[in-house]
Design a protein around this motif. Structure first.
Motif, PDB file in Angstrom:
ATOM      1  N   LEU A  55     -29.573  -6.597 -16.253  1.00  0.00           N
ATOM      2  CA  LEU A  55     -29.730  -7.418 -15.059  1.00  0.00           C
ATOM      3  C   LEU A  55     -28.415  -8.113 -14.752  1.00  0.00           C
ATOM      4  N   ALA A  56     -28.051  -8.098 -13.499  1.00  0.00           N
ATOM      5  CA  ALA A  56     -26.879  -8.815 -13.008  1.00  0.00           C
ATOM      6  C   ALA A  56     -27.299  -9.382 -11.661  1.00  0.00           C
ATOM      7  N   GLU A  57     -26.493  -9.158 -10.625  1.00  0.00           N
ATOM      8  CA  GLU A  57     -26.917  -9.581  -9.288  1.00  0.00           C
ATOM      9  C   GLU A  57     -28.144  -8.787  -8.857  1.00  0.00           C
ATOM     10  N   LYS A  58     -28.240  -7.566  -9.341  1.00  0.00           N
ATOM     11  CA  LYS A  58     -29.412  -6.723  -9.110  1.00  0.00           C
ATOM     12  C   LYS A  58     -29.620  -5.906 -10.388  1.00  0.00           C
TER      13      LYS A  58
END
Length: 129
Positions: A55-58
């Motif tokens: 998981l990151a920005e999306k």
């Protein structure tokens, strides 16, 4: 890698295989006439489930799938050549990686016999990204 990038990479890996003459290999969406004698193969790419790998920005998506290389021999022609071909295909694909594409373990399965041919499936899993 996109699904199309993956398809191209898998097809290129199959085209680099030297264990059977290239004109004895059928590819998806291309016309192929099986030979009257000897072994021949058909490549199938089966995309599978997508997984969240991080998981990151999306979400970061990892895609999975299998290649199924159907290998054919005429009935009652023996199994030695088929065993050699199956072993060579497994060695060519198992644990190979290119870019974000990684192949995992494989198997060779006798899929059946008809009046026209014996069929074996060489199945190798893959993941991408």
């Amino acid at each position: 890698m996109t699904l199309e990038d993956t398809r191209i990479a898998i097809t290129e890996r199959m085209r680099s295989f030297k264990g059977i003459s290239s004109e004895r290999i059928g590819y998806p969406n291309l016309t192929f006439n099986p030979p009257d004698t000897g072994l021949w193969c058909r490549l199938n790419i089966i995309f599978g489930k997508s997984l969240i790998a991080g998981l990151a920005e999306k979400p970061i998506t990892r895609r999975t799938g299998t290649i199924n290389i159907q290998c054919f021999a005429r009935p009652n022609t023996g199994t030695k050549e088929m065993s050699i071909l199956n072993t060579a295909l497994l060695e060519h694909f198992e644990y190979f990686s290119v870019g974000h594409l990684e192949f995992s373990e494989g198997e060779a399965v006798h899929a059946g016999t008809s009046n026209d041919f014996d069929m074996y499936n060489v199945i190798v899993g893959f993941r991408v990204n």
